[in-house]
Structure formats: structure tokens, C-alpha cells
Scaffold this active site. Structure first.
Site: not given
Length: 167
Positions: A123, A132-135
Site C-alpha cells: 500500500n 489506486i485508492p490506498c487512502h
């Protein structure tokens, strides 16, 4: 002693950069023919080329995202991670807009239930934050954990998505 020099032919990639002015500060976009390579917070003084082509599409999609009108990104991405990282990044793309998952949830989703720390490392290595929604990945106890753009940005992105997912 004979020394043999071999000249290797290098394949040069035409990587372009452009600066996107986000609500959180400047972001550096790197892209090449065929897709986006990275989107990260820009370092102080970073300069990019005038955006055109793919960069303009990315900027439009980011604008729509920050306005709450875009929930997924349609731009082509060219990530270059390990097989494990690519699995994690694919799983991140599956987290619905406005929702979160824990590192353990991601580890289980990719078939490595005990690899939640490795998921955290993958991540952290995500080259395309927001896209790429790592949040959307949080601690098992619901706490916000590290984010490349900083925890205030992570919290704001999650709040933005929560606000716009109620429709």
C-alpha cells in the site's frame, strides 16, 4: 587479462511529467505512451511540462473526483510492481467509493490472510495514490494510518467520498 566491453542497447522510455494543482497542493503526474506511471505529491519546486493528451484526461478526472462527480478512474495505468504488489493494488481498486477496508481485509481478499503487514508495505509503495485508492485502507481498529499525502489529506479524501457516496 582481456577486458571485454559490451555496449548494451538501452530502451528509452518517453516519460513525461506534468503538475496538477489539487486542493491539497501540487501533485506530480508521470506518464508515458499507454498509461499513467505515477501520481504523487510534488516536491517543492518541481516543474512539469505543459499538460496535453493523457495528462489533460487525468487532470479532468481528478477535477471531477475532487468535485465529488467521479467515483472511479477510467485512465490507463502502467504500474510496475511485484506480483504481490500488483495483487494488492488490484484489490485496492475493488474497494467501493466511500467505503474502507483494513489491511487484514485486503490480505484476506488476495488469499494471504496473514500478510497484512506486507499489504501495508505494498500500500505504501502504491505509485498512483487517489487513482489506486490506498487512502481507503485503515487500521483494523478503524484508525487512520499512514498515507503518502499525510493523514489530514487521507481524512479529507475519506470525508469527501462519504459526503458524495450518499446519493
Amino acid at each position: 587479462m582481456m577486458i571485454l566491453y559490451v555496449k548494451m542497447k538501452e530502451r528509452k522510455r518517453a516519460v513525461k511529467t506534468a503538475i496538477y494543482h489539487s486542493p491539497f497542493g501540487n501533485m506530480e503526474l508521470s506518464y508515458e505512451e499507454g498509461g499513467v506511471i505515477s501520481l504523487q505529491m510534488a516536491k517543492e519546486g518541481t516543474k512539469g511540462e505543459a499538460p496535453f493528451g493523457l495528462a489533460l484526461t487525468v487532470f479532468r478526472e481528478l477535477d471531477e473526483y475532487f468535485q465529488g462527480r467521479r467515483k472511479t478512474f477510467d485512465i490507463p495505468c502502467r504500474t510496475h510492481g511485484t506480483a504481490f504488489q500488483e495483487k494488492v493494488w488490484a484489490a485496492l481498486r475493488e474497494i467501493p467509493y466511500g467505503e474502507t477496508r483494513s489491511y487484514r481485509d485486503i490480505a484476506e481478499a488476495i488469499g494471504h490472510p496473514k500478510a497484512y503487514r506486507a499489504v501495508g508495505m505494498a500500500n505504501n509503495a502504491n505509485p498512483l495514490f487517489i487513482i489506486i485508492p490506498c487512502h481507503r485502507v485503515i487500521g483494523a481498529d478503524g484508525s487512520l494510518t499512514g498515507y503518502g499525502g499525510g493523514l489530514p489529506m487521507k481524512k479529507a479524501l475519506l470525508m469527501l467520498e462519504k459526503k458524495h457516496s450518499i446519493s
